[in-house]
Design a protein around this motif. Structure first.
Motif, short mmCIF file in Angstrom:
data_model
loop_
_atom_site.label_atom_id
_atom_site.label_comp_id
_atom_site.label_asym_id
_atom_site.label_seq_id
_atom_site.Cartn_x
_atom_site.Cartn_y
_atom_site.Cartn_z
N VAL A 50 8.05 -41.82 -14.03
CA VAL A 50 9.30 -41.06 -14.12
C VAL A 50 8.98 -39.62 -14.57
CG1 VAL A 50 11.45 -40.80 -15.44
CG2 VAL A 50 10.84 -43.01 -14.47
N ASN A 53 7.91 -37.56 -11.87
CA ASN A 53 8.98 -37.42 -10.89
C ASN A 53 8.73 -38.24 -9.62
OD1 ASN A 53 11.51 -36.49 -10.34
ND2 ASN A 53 10.83 -34.55 -9.46
N GLU A 54 8.05 -39.39 -9.76
CA GLU A 54 7.77 -40.29 -8.64
C GLU A 54 8.85 -41.37 -8.52
OE1 GLU A 54 5.02 -40.52 -6.47
OE2 GLU A 54 4.35 -38.56 -7.16
N LYS A 56 12.60 -43.17 -9.98
CA LYS A 56 13.89 -42.79 -10.58
C LYS A 56 14.65 -43.95 -11.20
CE LYS A 56 13.96 -38.55 -8.76
NZ LYS A 56 13.36 -37.52 -9.52
N ARG A 73 12.90 -45.05 -5.74
CA ARG A 73 12.91 -43.58 -5.78
C ARG A 73 14.35 -43.11 -6.00
NH1 ARG A 73 9.04 -40.08 -4.22
NH2 ARG A 73 8.02 -41.68 -2.99
N ARG A 74 15.29 -43.76 -5.31
CA ARG A 74 16.72 -43.55 -5.51
C ARG A 74 17.37 -44.92 -5.60
NH1 ARG A 74 15.77 -40.31 -1.06
NH2 ARG A 74 15.38 -38.16 -1.64
#
Length: 128
Positions: A50, A53-54, A56, A73-74
């Motif tokens: 996290v 930024n890989e 989420k 990721r999302r």
């Protein structure tokens, strides 16, 4: 005499045999779960990813036959990776595995820390 009969009744009540197969049968139907140390390793990895930024979002599923930690990721997508604990495979291939989005098993093993090392050696694009 009342004292002796009370002591005998008390001894009979405290000596209770419980068959071990009854305890094992009590676990049938209960979901498989990650232990505290296992979750600690997974959440440390999740925190690093996290921060990079890989990843989420995540989800944890405790099913009857396995426990799954899914990474997204999302939140609206399919999971990028799944960290799976399957006790039935513990003696053969290892209880832990990392599965990619397409269903391909990236690594499998007996020790969770070694299985999670698959995320440390990521391939990087090199321009020629």
């Amino acid at each position: 005499m009342k004292k002796d009969s009370a002591d005998a009744t008390e001894k009979e009540a405290s000596a209770k045999l419980v068959p071990l197969h009854g305890i094992a049968q009590g676990r049938v139907g209960m979901p498989v779960a990650f232990e505290r140390r296992e979750l600690d390793l997974i959440l440390r990895l999740y925190g690093r990813m996290v921060a990079a930024n890989e990843w989420k979002d995540y989800a944890i599923d405790h099913l009857e036959d396995r426990a799954v930690f899914s990474v997204y990721r999302r939140a609206s997508e399919v999971p990028l990776f799944q960290i799976v604990k399957d006790p039935k495979l513990a003696r053969r291939q290892g209880a832990f595995s990392v599965v990619a989005a397409g269903g391909r098993i990236l690594r499998r093993g007996h020790e969770l820390a070694r299985v999670l090392n698959v995320f440390d050696s990521r391939l990087k694009l090199v321009k020629a």
